[in-house]
Design an enzyme around this catalytic site. Structure first.
Site, PDB file in Angstrom:
ATOM      1  N   HIS A   1       0.849  -1.192   0.000  1.00 17.73           N
ATOM      2  CA  HIS A   1       0.000   0.000   0.000  1.00 17.73           C
ATOM      3  C   HIS A   1       0.881   1.238   0.000  1.00 17.73           C
ATOM      4  CE1 HIS A   1      -2.295   3.202   2.303  1.00 17.73           C
ATOM      5  NE2 HIS A   1      -2.968   3.059   1.185  1.00 17.73           N
ATOM      6  N   SER A   2       0.542   2.180  -0.866  1.00 15.67           N
ATOM      7  CA  SER A   2       1.260   3.450  -0.948  1.00 15.67           C
ATOM      8  C   SER A   2       2.761   3.192  -1.161  1.00 15.67           C
ATOM      9  CB  SER A   2       0.978   4.268   0.314  1.00 15.67           C
ATOM     10  OG  SER A   2       1.487   5.574   0.200  1.00 15.67           O
ATOM     11  N   MET A   3       3.612   3.723  -0.290  1.00 14.73           N
ATOM     12  CA  MET A   3       5.051   3.549  -0.466  1.00 14.73           C
ATOM     13  C   MET A   3       5.488   2.101  -0.273  1.00 14.73           C
ATOM     14  SD  MET A   3       6.345   6.384  -1.412  1.00 14.73           S
ATOM     15  CE  MET A   3       8.098   6.153  -1.107  1.00 14.73           C
TER      16      MET A   3
ATOM     17  N   THR B   1      -0.011   3.360  -4.972  1.00 19.35           N
ATOM     18  CA  THR B   1       1.443   3.560  -4.902  1.00 19.35           C
ATOM     19  C   THR B   1       1.887   4.572  -5.945  1.00 19.35           C
ATOM     20  OG1 THR B   1       1.886   1.330  -4.069  1.00 19.35           O
ATOM     21  CG2 THR B   1       3.683   2.451  -5.203  1.00 19.35           C
TER      22      THR B   1
ATOM     23  N   GLN C   1      -1.325  -0.808  -4.143  1.00 19.54           N
ATOM     24  CA  GLN C   1      -2.542  -0.031  -3.923  1.00 19.54           C
ATOM     25  C   GLN C   1      -2.158   1.426  -3.660  1.00 19.54           C
ATOM     26  OE1 GLN C   1      -3.472  -2.320  -0.442  1.00 19.54           O
ATOM     27  NE2 GLN C   1      -4.968  -3.603  -1.496  1.00 19.54           N
TER      28      GLN C   1
END
Length: 609
Positions: A169-171, A198, A196
């Site tokens: 998720h993200s980073m 990212t 997700q």
């Protein structure tokens, strides 16, 4: 005393800026995501790390997720399932794994295949890795150690895994890709990455030189090794669309970073069976997206090894089916029959009209509806060259085309068209559509819809029409005309308008001029003179704004007899190398109503863009 011009200009500018900020932060649709629920109390079992790793990374931890009896089962760490490692993002929690993990557990319990996923999650101390690049190297190296440790838990399994699925998720998605830049990392340990929200292209907030340098190193590596080290690694990236105000959708694309043969990029608004925009945190728990992701993960499992298939092309076909082009099937099918055999005992009903509609609360028995292909017509000077087929039939092979031979009153076999379908919202309606040119049917004389026995409501619409009458070009006004034709609503009535008569199922409007984020409009679709008084919950208007240069299509739905308002704007501008193709607004209509369409400019949306 009159205010000086500069003050008037400053006040007006401040007002426009405030309107833009309001639109950016508040003026989007309500969160359409459903919640995911745990059926038993979730447990995050801490895993003991090797002393060497613990001394090197004292701030990080590894956990395995469990519930109830399953938690007691996996606490021994003698595992036989499919390993998945969740990597949280900037200030993210390891507990965010619970949505995917719990749904996977319930789905495994109800699955005939009995595939079991073991979910692990790394506790990265909720570090602000999205702001300071000095943290990301340590996180990447710790995740590497975790992957090696996780695979060691399967040493006694009858079919041990050789790789771990990564969900970031993200980073956390960037950390997953950063693994491959480590000198000691074996690329065979990870063949599937799902990210997700990212930001793959660049940092969401580029304020740190170390982070910028890290991005350059990762993306350069992935470009240079696409056909060597990374040739078997498949990546899925989903952006949240308009609700994600932290990471804009353009940053989540894999274009130019991951090979197009090994990467799938899209927006959650475009994902079939989801069709929702997700904010940055909602991306991990949105039930619609969790279900799509888990269906895809189950479909990439090899039934012989009970582990992730080593066939990268197959994984890509699965991901494209679930995240891009779902034809209505919950499960991806590798071998779709090209030809169907028609049972001579099933009734054969011929429907002669250009528009065929059928609706029944249930089907007591199976029927074949045979619609003759119209090659010529005396009613219109315009050639009928297109067909649209819409239905909510849940059968996988439900429509085909056949050639009726001389002295035959029915076909014995037909060419399967079911894979050409595209799922439509709203969710749970099972609605799908096929649009094609009649010439694609070759010499076929009939379109056959297979309406199987069902205790649920069945609806079928088949319409043959001239494309030139339904594919229209609208030249949208530019920025200089915004305030002239927008407020109050169309002062000079110069907004684009269209009258749609009854018995029309489909219209496509090519919107020339909508090639960048700085233009925004609103489509007002008003039903009129509906011959039908009442309709089922899922009947109404479906509209979609298709953006040809990216997978950022947006969908909308308004119920029968209700006026629909649909924002017409794009998230990413048209690239210079993109083909000369316009954004187009598609409308799937209820044929019992006439419609009035008006497109007006939206100054507030413009400022928000």
């Amino acid at each position: 005393m009159a205010l000086p011009i500069r003050y008037i200009f400053a006040i007006a500018s401040l007002g426009l800026l405030s309107a833009g900020i309001y639109d950016y932060l508040k003026n989007f649709e309500e969160n359409g995501c459903e919640m995911t629920w745990m059926f038993e109390y979730p447990k995050y079992i801490k895993i003991h790390m090797d002393d060497r790793v613990a001394r090197r990374f004292p701030q990080y931890r590894l956990h395995i997720y469990g519930e109830g009896e399953y938690a007691r089962k996996v606490s021994s760490l003698k595992l036989t399932g499919i390993p998945v490692l969740f990597i949280p993002g900037n200030a993210g929690s390891y507990r965010q794994v619970r949505s995917l993990a719990s749904v996977a557990l319930r789905k495994a319990e109800s699955s005939r295949t009995k595939f079991e996923f073991n979910y692990f999650s790394v506790n990265l101390n909720e570090e602000l890795v999205g702001l300071f690049g000095g943290l990301i190297q340590d996180q990447t190296e710790f995740v590497h150690e975790c992957i090696k440790l996780i695979l060691s838990f399967y040493a006694g399994a009858p079919k041990p895994p050789t790789s771990v699925i990564l969900v970031g998720h993200s980073m956390g998605g960037l950390v997953a890709r950063a693994l491959f830049t480590l000198p000691t990392f074996d690329p065979r340990l990870v063949t599937t990455i799902i990210t997700q929200a990212t930001p793959h292209q660049a940092p969401a907030i580029a304020i740190d030189s170390l982070l910028n340098s890290f991005y350059d190193e990762i993306n350069t590596y992935w470009r240079l090794h696409a056909n060597s080290t990374l040739r078997d690694v498949t990546v899925v990236s989903t952006g949240g669309g308009y609700r994600d105000i932290l990471v804009r959708n353009g940053l989540t694309t894999l274009k130019g970073v991951v090979s197009q043969h090994r990467g799938v990029s899209t927006s959650t608004m475009s994902v079939p069976k989801a069709w929702v925009s997700t904010d940055h945190l909602c991306a991990v728990w949105c039930r619609q997206m969790v279900l799509v992701t888990k269906r895809a993960m189950f479909d990439i499992i090899d039934p012989n090894t009970h582990q992730v298939t080593t066939d990268a092309d197959r994984r890509m076909r699965v991901f494209r089916h679930h995240f891009l082009t779902n034809s209505g099937s919950q499960k991806h099918r590798e071998n779709i029959p090209g030809e169907l055999t028609l049972d001579p005992k099933i009734p054969w009903e011929v429907k002669q009209n250009k528009l065929f509609r059928f609706s029944a609360e249930k089907m007591s028995s199976t029927k074949y509806f045979a619609v003759p292909v119209i090659r010529e017509t005396e009613e219109s000077a315009v050639e009928i060259d297109s067909v649209i087929i819409m239905s909510n039939i849940t059968r996988q092979d439900w429509v085909c085309a056949c050639t009726l031979k001389e002295k035959q009153d029915r076909c014995t076999s037909c060419i399967n068209l079911s894979a050409k379908a595209q799922s439509l919202p709203p969710n749970y309606s099972n609605k799908k559509v096929i649009r094609m040119y009649l010439k694609e049917l070759g010499e076929a004389t009939h379109i056959v819809v297979i309406a199987a026995h069902s205790n649920q409501k069945v609806e079928v619409v088949v319409e043959q029409y001239p494309m030139i009458e339904r594919h229209l070009i609208f030249n949208l006004p530019g920025i200089y005309y915004y305030f002239i034709i927008s407020y109050p609503v169309s002062v000079l009535d110069m907004a684009a308008m269209l009258q749609i008569r009854n018995d029309s199922v489909y219209y496509s409007l090519h919107l020339t001029g909508l090639d960048g984020p700085m233009r925004a409009y609103t489509a007002h679709i008003t039903p009129r003179r509906c011959r039908k008084l009442h309709a089922a919950e899922y009947e109404g208007i479906v509209y979609t704004l298709n953006v040809p240069w990216s997978n950022e299509s947006t969908y909308g739905f308004s119920k029968f007899r209700e006026t629909g308002q649909f924002p017409v704007k794009v998230q990413s501008g048209k690239p210079r190398d993109a083909e000369d193709e316009a954004v187009h607004l598609e409308m799937f209509l209820h044929p019992s109503c006439s419609y009035h369409l008006k497109l007006t400019t939206s100054p507030v949306h413009v400022m928000g863009q």
